[in-house]
Design an enzyme around this catalytic site. Structure first.
Site, PDB file in Angstrom:
ATOM      1  N   LYS A 152      13.766 -52.096 -28.120  1.00 29.06           N
ATOM      2  CA  LYS A 152      14.590 -51.129 -28.871  1.00 29.06           C
ATOM      3  C   LYS A 152      15.971 -50.999 -28.227  1.00 29.06           C
ATOM      4  CE  LYS A 152      16.140 -48.121 -31.657  1.00 29.06           C
ATOM      5  NZ  LYS A 152      16.162 -46.697 -31.613  1.00 29.06           N
ATOM      6  N   HIS A 205      17.886 -53.908 -29.358  1.00 31.96           N
ATOM      7  CA  HIS A 205      18.222 -53.678 -30.778  1.00 31.96           C
ATOM      8  C   HIS A 205      19.516 -52.868 -30.857  1.00 31.96           C
ATOM      9  CE1 HIS A 205      18.307 -50.957 -34.242  1.00 31.96           C
ATOM     10  NE2 HIS A 205      17.638 -51.868 -34.929  1.00 31.96           N
ATOM     11  N   ASN A 206      19.570 -51.790 -30.093  1.00 31.58           N
ATOM     12  CA  ASN A 206      20.760 -50.934 -30.138  1.00 31.58           C
ATOM     13  C   ASN A 206      21.985 -51.642 -29.559  1.00 31.58           C
ATOM     14  OD1 ASN A 206      18.860 -49.151 -31.035  1.00 31.58           O
ATOM     15  ND2 ASN A 206      19.566 -47.439 -29.800  1.00 31.58           N
ATOM     16  N   GLU A 230      23.255 -53.838 -32.134  1.00 29.70           N
ATOM     17  CA  GLU A 230      23.869 -52.928 -33.132  1.00 29.70           C
ATOM     18  C   GLU A 230      25.301 -52.546 -32.710  1.00 29.70           C
ATOM     19  OE1 GLU A 230      21.221 -49.540 -34.232  1.00 29.70           O
ATOM     20  OE2 GLU A 230      22.901 -48.296 -33.589  1.00 29.70           O
ATOM     21  N   SER A 255      13.376 -47.585 -35.275  1.00 30.44           N
ATOM     22  CA  SER A 255      14.746 -47.707 -35.782  1.00 30.44           C
ATOM     23  C   SER A 255      14.795 -47.520 -37.279  1.00 30.44           C
ATOM     24  CB  SER A 255      15.333 -49.075 -35.447  1.00 30.44           C
ATOM     25  OG  SER A 255      16.602 -49.193 -36.079  1.00 30.44           O
ATOM     26  N   LYS A 266      25.167 -42.747 -27.128  1.00 32.17           N
ATOM     27  CA  LYS A 266      24.058 -41.968 -26.536  1.00 32.17           C
ATOM     28  C   LYS A 266      23.371 -42.735 -25.425  1.00 32.17           C
ATOM     29  CE  LYS A 266      22.990 -38.381 -29.762  1.00 32.17           C
ATOM     30  NZ  LYS A 266      22.056 -37.830 -30.736  1.00 32.17           N
TER      31      LYS A 266
HETATM   32  P1  NDP Z   1      16.955 -34.050 -32.700  1.00 35.18           P
HETATM   33  O1  NDP Z   1      17.970 -33.512 -31.772  1.00 35.18           O
HETATM   34  O2  NDP Z   1      17.146 -33.848 -34.170  1.00 35.18           O
HETATM   35  O3  NDP Z   1      15.529 -33.443 -32.344  1.00 35.18           O
HETATM   36  C1  NDP Z   1      15.109 -33.381 -31.012  1.00 35.18           C
HETATM   37  C2  NDP Z   1      13.708 -32.805 -30.968  1.00 35.18           C
HETATM   38  O4  NDP Z   1      13.337 -32.726 -29.601  1.00 35.18           O
HETATM   39  C3  NDP Z   1      13.601 -31.405 -31.549  1.00 35.18           C
HETATM   40  O5  NDP Z   1      12.374 -31.241 -32.178  1.00 35.18           O
HETATM   41  C4  NDP Z   1      13.685 -30.555 -30.288  1.00 35.18           C
HETATM   42  O6  NDP Z   1      13.079 -29.311 -30.418  1.00 35.18           O
HETATM   43  C5  NDP Z   1      12.885 -31.395 -29.335  1.00 35.18           C
HETATM   44  N1  NDP Z   1      13.152 -31.045 -27.961  1.00 35.18           N
HETATM   45  C6  NDP Z   1      14.345 -31.102 -27.309  1.00 35.18           C
HETATM   46  N2  NDP Z   1      14.181 -30.701 -26.031  1.00 35.18           N
HETATM   47  C7  NDP Z   1      12.871 -30.379 -25.899  1.00 35.18           C
HETATM   48  C8  NDP Z   1      12.090 -29.885 -24.820  1.00 35.18           C
HETATM   49  N3  NDP Z   1      12.640 -29.670 -23.610  1.00 35.18           N
HETATM   50  N4  NDP Z   1      10.773 -29.660 -25.033  1.00 35.18           N
HETATM   51  C9  NDP Z   1      10.218 -29.883 -26.250  1.00 35.18           C
HETATM   52  N5  NDP Z   1      10.907 -30.352 -27.307  1.00 35.18           N
HETATM   53  C10 NDP Z   1      12.216 -30.586 -27.122  1.00 35.18           C
HETATM   54  O7  NDP Z   1      16.790 -35.578 -32.342  1.00 35.18           O
HETATM   55  P2  NDP Z   1      16.263 -36.818 -33.215  1.00 35.18           P
HETATM   56  O8  NDP Z   1      15.144 -36.386 -34.081  1.00 35.18           O
HETATM   57  O9  NDP Z   1      17.426 -37.503 -33.810  1.00 35.18           O
HETATM   58  O10 NDP Z   1      15.732 -37.776 -32.063  1.00 35.18           O
HETATM   59  C11 NDP Z   1      14.465 -37.590 -31.434  1.00 35.18           C
HETATM   60  C12 NDP Z   1      14.222 -38.800 -30.546  1.00 35.18           C
HETATM   61  O11 NDP Z   1      14.260 -39.968 -31.350  1.00 35.18           O
HETATM   62  C13 NDP Z   1      15.302 -39.000 -29.480  1.00 35.18           C
HETATM   63  O12 NDP Z   1      14.722 -39.543 -28.328  1.00 35.18           O
HETATM   64  C14 NDP Z   1      16.228 -40.022 -30.110  1.00 35.18           C
HETATM   65  O13 NDP Z   1      16.929 -40.777 -29.165  1.00 35.18           O
HETATM   66  C15 NDP Z   1      15.227 -40.886 -30.864  1.00 35.18           C
HETATM   67  N6  NDP Z   1      15.757 -41.612 -32.006  1.00 35.18           N
HETATM   68  C16 NDP Z   1      16.681 -41.060 -32.854  1.00 35.18           C
HETATM   69  C17 NDP Z   1      17.158 -41.801 -33.929  1.00 35.18           C
HETATM   70  C18 NDP Z   1      18.154 -41.217 -34.886  1.00 35.18           C
HETATM   71  O14 NDP Z   1      18.676 -41.975 -35.721  1.00 35.18           O
HETATM   72  N7  NDP Z   1      18.429 -39.926 -34.842  1.00 35.18           N
HETATM   73  C19 NDP Z   1      16.692 -43.165 -34.185  1.00 35.18           C
HETATM   74  C20 NDP Z   1      15.666 -43.603 -33.275  1.00 35.18           C
HETATM   75  C21 NDP Z   1      15.250 -42.867 -32.221  1.00 35.18           C
HETATM   76  P3  NDP Z   1      13.967 -28.028 -30.853  1.00 35.18           P
HETATM   77  O15 NDP Z   1      14.177 -28.201 -32.322  1.00 35.18           O
HETATM   78  O16 NDP Z   1      13.107 -26.890 -30.492  1.00 35.18           O
HETATM   79  O17 NDP Z   1      15.242 -28.090 -30.074  1.00 35.18           O
END
Ligand code: NDP
Length: 472
Positions: free
Chosen positions: A187, A190-191, A194, A132, A263
């Protein structure tokens, strides 16, 4: 060779990679290749950051895995759900016994339990971890909530603790939460907490706008003042900034469509509360408030249909009283959230230490606050925050103020689902003789579900023939 691998260079993955690089770890990073859409993502990304100078970039998974020292340590930061399953399945064929996969996405804890069992068959360790702090937290130091096999945790502990935020005593905001899906469960809650914290701030804004006729920047002044005292929290701080933000001659918040998104983690928290039989009424109220807002078309249609007799009365609300009501509602919210974690821990034998969970939530994460700092010691005394003697003494003396604020909401015809839920819960929680005797009688009447009697110390089940057939 690299000592630590990271898969997924989205918003969170990029920040975590830079955090790991800044901490001096030898990294390999991978992002998938999608022709014409996602090409050379890893190679392009590392060029911009000196801390990633020695990082090895890949868009070929086999080469990425081959570049990692054994036991391999791979952190997944990709979309939760099917994408994570697909990635784990592909990795499983490439990894060896004793390698460790860490899933840092917002996965459902039940998926984490299932994946842990499936990977164990190949001798691969699985750590499901909550992360987080959003993009900035991931970069500067998030709160990290790892769960899974305790021995496997030791293999990755140094990496996770190095990149985590630090608490007031300099300890990492990262701890092994418990076995199996415990990390992702924590987690999820936590959400959930939140969600209710955010909703309370939205309701405060509504109250101050309507009753005290304050513009957004004046409300920000009130919140900024509160933020200098015990009400301080990250969410209060960002809401203060949000309320001050101008665009042209108006405040930006006045131009934002009032349809809340989500989400899924609030929904998971609420359905899990139902599965465990825990009254997480504030999380549920915050979730359903979002759903109600999302049905905007229907709200617009219903508005002129239900105005009869709505003589909204404004009254200046005392700001100290509002702050007190806010504090009580937050205590109830945290009580419910921590109760969920406690019940789940008992149910699945996760042995989660609540004070440790509160401690790793004191920095780096979205629900960090002064209240959370205080809860660390309170949770050492009791699992039930509202049973703490000091807390109960304060709330007992001030609960009438929460009542007053709920009444102000009713007088103004304002929807205050979270303040109301806090008050309703507090009333029900502190009522020795509830109305559930009527429910039990009704259940026995139509379904012969039986009931227990207060004058039967043995606690036997009783059934009554409530009405003779000849009576009807
Ligand atoms: P993004 O949408 O910015 O990034 C997602 C990532 O997942 C990208 O690298 C994407 O690759 C990859 N991806 C998606 N589908 C596939 C697939 N089928 N195979 C391989 N790679 C894939 O998301 P976030 O970085 O925000 O979030 C990532 C994770 O972290 C999620 O599970 C989210 O719930 C969790 N999270 C997010 C937070 C936030 O504040 N944003 C906080 C805490 C947890 P590509 O670029 O090629 O599409």
């Amino acid at each position: 060779m690299a000592e630590f691998g990271l898969i997924g260079l989205g918003v969170m993955g990029k920040s975590l990679a830079r955090n790991l690089g800044r901490n001096g770890f030898r990294l390999a990073v991978y992002n998938r290749h999608l022709a014409g859409v996602e090409e050379n993502v890893a190679r392009h990304f590392i060029q911009f950051f000196p801390e990633l100078e020695s990082t090895l970039p890949f868009d070929d998974l086999e080469k990425f895995v081959a570049a990692l020292e054994r036991p391999r340590k791979i952190f997944l930061m990709i979309k939760a759900g099917a994408a994570t399953d697909e990635m784990i399945n592909t990795l499983q064929a490439l990894l060896s016994p004793d390698d460790v996969i860490i899933d840092g996405g917002n996965s459902l804890y039940k998926d984490t339990e299932r994946r842990t069992v499936a990977l164990a068959k190949s001798g691969i360790h699985f750590i499901g971890t909550g992360v987080s702090g959003g993009e900035e937290g991931a970069l500067k130091g998030p709160s990290i909530m790892p769960g899974g096999d305790a021995q496997a945790y030791q293999i990755v502990q140094a990496y996770l603790e190095a990149i985590a935020a630090k608490d007031a005593n300099g300890k990492p905001c990262c701890t092994h939460v418990g076995a199996g899906g415990a990390g992702h469960f924590v987690k999820m809650i936590h959400n959930g907490i939140e969600y209710a914290e955010m909703q309370l701030l939205a309701e405060l804004t509504e109250l101050l706008q309507f009753h005290n006729q304050l513009a957004p920047d004046a409300i920000a002044d009130v919140f900024a003042e509160w933020g200098r005292g015990e009400s301080n929290s990250y969410l209060l701080e960002i809401t203060t900034d949000i309320l001050r933000k101008r665009e042209g001659d108006d405040f930006l918040v006045n131009k934002i469509l009032d349809q809340a998104g989500n989400k899924g983690t609030g929904g998971w928290s609420t359905s899990t509360a139902s599965e465990l039989g825990v009254p997480a009424t504030m999380i549920a109220a915050a979730l359903f408030a979002r759903y109600t807002s999302a049905h905007r078309g229907e709200r617009l249609q219903a508005t002129p249909m239900y105005q009869n007799g709505r003589n909204a009365q404004g009254e200046i609300i005392d700001l100290n009283e509002l702050k007190t009501a806010y504090h009580i509602a937050r205590v109830v919210n945290h009580h419910q959230g921590f109760q969920m974690i406690h019940e789940a821990s008992e149910h699945w034998n996760w042995e989660i230490k609540l004070p440790e969970v509160a401690r790793i939530w004191t920095n780096g994460c979205i629900i960090r606050s002064n209240l959370m700092e205080n809860l660390v010691s309170i949770l050492q005394k009791t699992n039930r925050i509202l049973q703490d003697k000091e807390i109960s003494k304060i709330i007992d003396n001030q609960q009438f103020i929460l009542n007053k604020i709920c009444q102000a909401g009713l007088k103004g015809n304002l929807a205050l689902p979270c303040f109301q839920a806090a008050y309703q819960f507090l009333m029900a929680y502190s009522t020795a003789r509830s109305s559930a005797n009527i429910i039990q009688a009704q259940r026995d009447y139509f379904g012969a579900h039986t009931y227990r009697r207060i004058d039967d110390p043995e606690g036997k089940s009783h059934h009554t023939k409530w009405k003779d057939v000849s009576d009807s």
